[in-house]
Write a protein that holds these residues in place. Structure first.
Motif, PDB file in Angstrom:
ATOM      1  N   SER A  67      39.591  33.526  43.912  1.00 42.30           N
ATOM      2  CA  SER A  67      40.102  34.752  43.288  1.00 42.30           C
ATOM      3  C   SER A  67      40.334  35.842  44.331  1.00 42.30           C
ATOM      4  O   SER A  67      41.326  36.575  44.266  1.00 42.30           O
ATOM      5  N   LEU A  68      39.440  35.953  45.299  1.00 44.76           N
ATOM      6  CA  LEU A  68      39.600  36.966  46.353  1.00 44.76           C
ATOM      7  C   LEU A  68      40.811  36.654  47.237  1.00 44.76           C
ATOM      8  O   LEU A  68      41.457  37.560  47.762  1.00 44.76           O
ATOM      9  N   SER A  69      41.122  35.375  47.390  1.00 45.45           N
ATOM     10  CA  SER A  69      42.309  34.992  48.156  1.00 45.45           C
ATOM     11  C   SER A  69      43.571  35.441  47.430  1.00 45.45           C
ATOM     12  O   SER A  69      44.531  35.906  48.053  1.00 45.45           O
ATOM     13  N   LEU A  87      41.846  39.790  49.372  1.00 45.64           N
ATOM     14  CA  LEU A  87      40.658  40.549  49.768  1.00 45.64           C
ATOM     15  C   LEU A  87      39.699  39.689  50.585  1.00 45.64           C
ATOM     16  O   LEU A  87      38.743  40.205  51.157  1.00 45.64           O
ATOM     17  N   VAL A  88      39.966  38.379  50.634  1.00 40.08           N
ATOM     18  CA  VAL A  88      39.047  37.478  51.322  1.00 40.08           C
ATOM     19  C   VAL A  88      38.994  37.782  52.816  1.00 40.08           C
ATOM     20  O   VAL A  88      37.960  37.593  53.471  1.00 40.08           O
ATOM     21  N   LEU A  97      48.173  40.064  35.300  1.00 36.12           N
ATOM     22  CA  LEU A  97      47.120  39.064  35.506  1.00 36.12           C
ATOM     23  C   LEU A  97      45.800  39.788  35.663  1.00 36.12           C
ATOM     24  O   LEU A  97      45.689  40.716  36.475  1.00 36.12           O
ATOM     25  N   LEU A  98      44.812  39.386  34.881  1.00 34.09           N
ATOM     26  CA  LEU A  98      43.464  39.938  35.008  1.00 34.09           C
ATOM     27  C   LEU A  98      42.564  38.855  35.579  1.00 34.09           C
ATOM     28  O   LEU A  98      42.418  37.777  34.993  1.00 34.09           O
ATOM     29  N   ILE A  99      41.977  39.131  36.759  1.00 31.68           N
ATOM     30  CA  ILE A  99      40.997  38.221  37.354  1.00 31.68           C
ATOM     31  C   ILE A  99      39.619  38.751  36.985  1.00 31.68           C
ATOM     32  O   ILE A  99      39.269  39.880  37.342  1.00 31.68           O
ATOM     33  N   ALA A 100      38.872  37.968  36.252  1.00 30.91           N
ATOM     34  CA  ALA A 100      37.554  38.403  35.779  1.00 30.91           C
ATOM     35  C   ALA A 100      36.486  37.523  36.419  1.00 30.91           C
ATOM     36  O   ALA A 100      36.324  36.364  36.049  1.00 30.91           O
ATOM     37  N   ASP A 101      35.780  38.072  37.411  1.00 27.95           N
ATOM     38  CA  ASP A 101      34.751  37.333  38.145  1.00 27.95           C
ATOM     39  C   ASP A 101      33.391  37.654  37.539  1.00 27.95           C
ATOM     40  O   ASP A 101      32.806  38.689  37.827  1.00 27.95           O
ATOM     41  N   GLU A 102      32.897  36.764  36.690  1.00 26.95           N
ATOM     42  CA  GLU A 102      31.622  36.970  35.976  1.00 26.95           C
ATOM     43  C   GLU A 102      31.617  38.327  35.271  1.00 26.95           C
ATOM     44  O   GLU A 102      30.702  39.139  35.478  1.00 26.95           O
ATOM     45  N   PRO A 103      32.594  38.640  34.407  1.00 30.28           N
ATOM     46  CA  PRO A 103      32.701  40.000  33.871  1.00 30.28           C
ATOM     47  C   PRO A 103      31.637  40.367  32.857  1.00 30.28           C
ATOM     48  O   PRO A 103      31.397  41.551  32.620  1.00 30.28           O
TER      49      PRO A 103
END
Length: 594
Positions: free
Chosen positions: A47-49, A53-54, A176-182
């Motif tokens: 997701s960070l890629s 942001l990675v 697009l919504l990226i939800a990382d452990e939201p």
């Protein structure tokens, strides 16, 4: 349908080591793709890629394409310039980060952090941006949103901070919504509403969702397709119903087996470890002593926090965080505190350990009055009571190697063992011994939480206050850690005050359960009584909101019905009524309406 995002043979490395290897999948407009897998499997790195942001974390995109279908045509994000990425981040792709405390700026107010992105991506005046920020806080069900806008992140609970991060990510209605452990830090009622909110936005706007989680029940409730990752590789992908009904990869089967399900403990007299794939050991229930022996006795505990106001910053009101709380925790048993974010669970645990000073009440540990201890005596007493904090990154020192952090408590109390005992503790929490040479930032969120658990065990306490101790862990590691905690409880006669919002986990580990709402315990009793015969309306609402790990049983079809949370702030002269309980069964009590 043309994919909104197409990830093709993505490879990401950190210092020469590949963290993600040849990962490929698509996300269509209006589709929710859930990425699941073990902590450190490459979910967050992927997701960070996508957000580019990675690179800020020492990573490098080694190969592959990240194609975003924009209005102006397809764009490979892996080769986009900085200016283009600034327009895309927040505007076209929103991201909910895993750790709310580290993703919010501690020196800016909530209003500033919400309105900055709005004004950057949309032609809004300051007044319009503030109005939109207020609307967003109401959407994510934050109480007293006008006051929250003026506050700073440290003034909010963990769950409230997470809801602010969600509001920021959804502010510009991204494609697009990226939800990382939201929903990791959220209790089940708010989790259900946030999932329904994301689902509603998806229906109304055609927004695609890339949802990263370790909670398989949430996957069952929200996913259209599932991507299972393990050690940087995709091991299985397919429609959610097929993955749950017919998992083909051994790892997927192990993940599903590790999920605690609400109702599994029905008819069982005592907590017992989960049976994991490949573990043939006999499952031993944690039967309590025939004659209970109290370890922790809490009576009429009250904790309040001042609310400052005016030019001179005088105390103008008080937050009634913990109000007239009483319970007893026996030796070798687990009492779980459950309730909504901000209900006072963590404040209660901290008050018992005197990490915050209560206003009144009494706390006895093994017959010793905790609140009457002088500072030197309290320091010696803390060897008997330890805490596992909610945010593992904030509770670990970023400048110290893990070896020093685990051995430091032993040195403080003059305990022998040193490096060898630290290595044994890493064995117990299922981490390689060479991690002792690492720093906290070199670990994933779940690995950091296991270090926090190892550190709490280092001084062999009799009481551990576990504040959301497994909420940051993926299901397989969560199951291992829960089993570990129960094994330690049986071996060492440990007592746990287990603070959690995960009702299925609470049912699995608890001897007794106390349900908190607005600082008070509204229902308390044996686990079977509270879960199988809930008497208070709030307890029943909690049970109804628990997601079920079955795609055929979804609870997200209805739109949101916001219920305002009453304010816990009262004037200085307010005198609350005492807590009075009705006895509805053996040791089962329910609060009368206050």
């Amino acid at each position: 349908m043309t994919a909104l995002v197409s990830i093709d043979k993505l490879r990401v490395g950190f210092g020469g080591a590949a963290a993600v290897k040849d990962v490929s999948f698509d996300i269509a407009p209006g589709e929710t793709v859930c990425i699941v897998g073990e902590s450190g499997s490459g979910k967050s790195v992927t997701s960070l890629s996508l957000m580019r942001l990675v690179e800020f974390g020492g990573g490098e995109i080694l190969d592959g394409r990240l194609v975003l279908d924009r209005e102006s045509g397809p764009l490979d994000l892996a080769r986009a310039d900085t200016e283009t990425m600034q327009q895309i981040r927040g505007g076209e792709i929103g991201m909910i980060f895993q750790e709310p405390m580290t993703s919010l700026n501690p020196v800016f107010t909530i209003e500033r952090q919400l309105t900055d992105g709005l004004r950057m991506h949309q032609p809004l005046s300051a007044t319009q941006a503030r109005a939109r920020a207020l609307e967003l806080l109401k959407e994510v069900r934050i109480p007293e949103p006008e006051r929250r806008l003026r506050q700073y992140p440290h003034e909010l609970s963990g769950g409230m901070r997470q809801r602010v991060v969600i509001a920021i990510a959804m502010a510009c209605r991204p494609r697009l919504l990226i939800a990382d452990e939201p929903t990791t830090a959220l209790d089940v009622t708010i989790q259900a509403e946030i999932l329904a909110l994301i689902n509603r936005l998806k229906r109304e706007t055609g927004m695609a969702v890339m949802f990263i989680t370790h909670d398989m029940a949430v996957v069952a409730q929200i996913a259209d397709r599932v991507v299972v990752m393990y050690r940087g590789d995709v091991v299985e992908t397919g429609p959610v119903a097929e993955i749950f009904a017919n998992p083909r990869a051994e790892y997927t089967r192990a993940l599903l087996a590790a999920v605690p399900r609400l109702g599994e403990m029905k008819g069982k007299a005592a907590p017992e470890p989960l049976r994991l794939v490949g573990d043939d050991r006999a499952v031993t229930p944690l039967t309590p002593r025939a004659v209970p022996e109290p370890l922790l006795e809490v009576r009429n505990l009250t904790t309040r926090f001042p609310v400052k106001g005016g030019v001179l910053r005088r105390t103008v009101a008080q937050v009634h965080a913990v109000e007239d709380v009483s319970f007893t925790l026996n030796k070798g048993e687990t009492l779980s505190l459950v309730g909504e974010s901000g209900c006072g669970k963590s404040s209660c645990g901290r008050s018992i350990l005197r990490l915050v000073e209560p206003v009144s009440g009494s706390v006895f540990l093994g017959g010793d009055d905790v609140l009457a201890q002088t500072k030197p005596a309290l320091r010696a007493m803390r060897r008997r009571m330890q805490m596992i904090f909610q945010d593992p990154f904030a509770s670990l020192n970023p400048y110290m190697r893990l070896q020093a952090q685990i051995t430091e408590p032993m040195k403080n109390f003059g305990i022998d063992g040193g490096i060898e005992k630290a290595a044994e503790l890493l064995d117990r929490v299922d981490l390689p011994r060479d991690y002792l040479r690492r720093f906290p930032h070199e670990l994933s969120g779940g690995q950091r939480q296991r270090i926090a658990i190892a550190r709490a065990l280092a001084v062999s306490p009799s009481l551990i206050v576990a504040d959301e101790a497994v909420s940051a862990l993926d299901v397989s590691v969560q199951a291992q850690v829960l089993n570990l905690m129960m094994e330690l409880q049986a071996d060492l006669d440990l007592s746990f005050l287990f603070i959690s919002h995960d009702m299925a986990v609470v049912e699995r580990v608890s001897h007794h359960v106390a349900v908190m709402y607005l600082g008070r315990i509204v229902e308390i009793g044996p686990r079977a009584a509270v879960f199988e015969n809930p008497q208070h309306a709030y307890t029943r609402a909690l049970m109804a909101a628990v997601p079920i790990a079955d795609p055929a049983t979804r609870k997200l079809d209805g739109d949101l019905r916001f219920k305002p949370i009453p304010s816990p702030i009262f004037p200085l002269d307010h005198q609350p009524a005492p807590s009075v309980y009705d006895t509805v069964g053996q040791n089962h009590r329910v609060l009368k309406e206050v």
